[in-house]
Design an enzyme around this catalytic site. Structure first.
Site, short mmCIF file in Angstrom:
data_model
loop_
_atom_site.label_atom_id
_atom_site.label_comp_id
_atom_site.label_asym_id
_atom_site.label_seq_id
_atom_site.Cartn_x
_atom_site.Cartn_y
_atom_site.Cartn_z
CE LYS A 53 -38.14 29.31 -0.48
NZ LYS A 53 -38.75 29.53 0.80
C1 LIG Z 1 -38.86 28.99 2.25
C2 LIG Z 1 -39.55 27.82 2.78
C3 LIG Z 1 -40.49 27.93 3.81
C4 LIG Z 1 -40.72 29.19 4.59
O1 LIG Z 1 -41.10 30.29 3.87
P1 LIG Z 1 -40.74 31.76 4.44
O2 LIG Z 1 -41.54 32.64 3.53
O3 LIG Z 1 -39.27 31.94 4.26
O4 LIG Z 1 -41.17 31.84 5.84
C5 LIG Z 1 -41.17 26.79 4.20
N1 LIG Z 1 -40.94 25.60 3.62
C6 LIG Z 1 -40.02 25.45 2.64
C7 LIG Z 1 -39.83 24.10 2.04
C8 LIG Z 1 -39.28 26.55 2.20
O5 LIG Z 1 -38.36 26.39 1.26
#
Ligand SMILES: *Cc1c(COP(=O)(O)O)cnc(C)c1O
Length: 378
Positions: free
Chosen positions: A192
């Site tokens: 992210k």
């Molecule tokens: C990455 C992501 C998540 C989940 O986040 P994690 O920290 O990996 O559990 C949820 N929704 C979207 C749209 C994502 O891209």
């Protein structure tokens, strides 16, 4: 030219992450919660501005799950979810034994379509159950149609869980994504815009939501000397070591956004004269994207033998990672039995769309990418 792999979304380090981690070790706060977690939450609350309350958690997925728990979603309840998203947006609905109801995207933001949202709500009510929550997503950092979607939610008095996992730093009309929903969530997974190696957060404008989330995230311990529980508990709190990484990462959040936006400009320039490719673009200045991932649509071109699959292969041959857009949830084996409202917007985006390497690219990386594009579209 060396041929090391170019990845879709690599983290970038500020250099001070290890100082904060070291502090956790020196003070022996090697546990969940602790001073780094408190400071990380304070830093995020400053970022989101007054009246924002943040609970740091161990993933974005647990943040979505806790949002459902805090909103009181129970087995058999219906929860509307944008179909075009990562499965982590929808899985927590099943954790609660609730029923996901999927809704198509619209063409401008690729996010939940306000018209089909209303059609879905009306039809669910007619069938006997009013949906208890709506999960709307800012895909790839691009804000959904905030005003239209929230107008529908308000009309039917349904809370919105704003999945801002990909959109920390994105804004709509100058206000941060994550702060629009009844509850917003963030992810700090490694891919992210900033990372805590794994982590997430829950955002609201209410102290009581923060306190409830913290209660559920730390095993739902009732106020008693012994261990007393009258609610199901979860072990979802962020680790104090991971929060140290987050503190270091917050120092370069703005830089990361700037870098990813520059990469987006690089792609716009690279594809400028290629009529088979459309780089995603926000429809107007109200929508400010962190450009987490740059995405394109590739038109089919029979004569020239051009299509998305061939472009993926051309990149792969040069050891460059790129991926199709998220496959819509209503097309996934695990979700195909659940209701879906829409046409084929999400499906056609999935057929034509591609995510391109968008983080931590060197000049050399950009050259290699541009070379593939030039050779492919001759
Ligand atoms: C990455 C992501 C998540 C989940 O986040 P994690 O920290 O990996 O559990 C949820 N929704 C979207 C749209 C994502 O891209």
């Amino acid at each position: 030219m060396d041929n090391k792999r170019i990845y879709l979304s690599l983290p970038r380090q500020s250099g001070s992450e290890q100082d904060y981690i070291q502090r956790a070790f020196e003070t022996n706060w090697i546990t969940s919660g602790g001073p780094n977690v408190k400071e990380f939450e304070d830093t995020l609350e400053m970022y989101f501005g007054e009246k924002s309350f943040i609970t740091a958690l161990n993933s974005g997925t647990s943040a979505i799950h806790l949002a459902l728990v805090v909103l009181g979603i129970k087995a058999g309840d219906e929860v509307i979810c944008q179909s075009m998203t990562f499965s982590a947006s929808a899985n927590p609905i099943l954790y609660q034994g609730a029923v996901p109801v999927f809704v198509d995207s619209e063409k401008e933001t690729w996010n939940i379509c306000p018209e089909f949202l209303e059609i879905a709500i009306e039809d669910r009510i007619k069938k006997g159950k009013k949906p208890k929550a709506i999960i709307a997503v800012h895909l790839y950092g691009n804000p959904y149609k905030i005003e239209e979607v929230h107008a529908v939610a308000d009309k039917y008095d349904i809370p919105i869980i704003e999945d801002s996992a990909e959109a920390l730093g994105s804004c709509y009309k100058g206000k941060n994504c994550g702060a629009f929903g009844t509850i917003g969530i963030l992810s700090f997974n490694g891919n992210k815009i900033i990372t805590t190696s794994s982590g997430g957060a829950l955002i609201s404008n209410s102290k009581s939501v923060k306190e409830k989330a913290l209660f559920f995230a730390t095993q739902s311990k009732d106020k008693a000397v012994h261990y007393q529980h009258s609610e199901i508990g979860y072990n979802y709190r962020m680790s104090n070591v991971c929060a140290g990484i987050g503190l270091g990462q917050m120092e370069i959040l703005e830089k990361n956004i700037q870098e990813r936006r520059e990469i987006n400009s690089f792609y716009k320039e690279s594809f400028k004269n290629i009529k088979e490719v459309t780089v995603f673009e926000n429809s107007n200045q109200d929508f400010f994207s962190n450009c987490w991932l740059t995405t394109i649509l590739v038109d089919y071109h029979n004569e020239k033998d051009i299509n998305r699959e061939k472009l993926i292969m051309a990149f792969e041959n040069e050891n460059i990672e790129c991926r199709p857009l998220w496959k819509p949830m209503h097309l996934q084996p695990i979700f195909e039995e659940y209701p879906y409202y829409g046409k084929n917007i999400a499906e056609s985006l999935f057929e034509k769309g591609l995510c391109l390497p968008s983080g931590n690219l060197s000049l050399e990386d950009k050259k290699r990418i541009k070379q593939v594009v030039e050779n492919f579209f001759v």
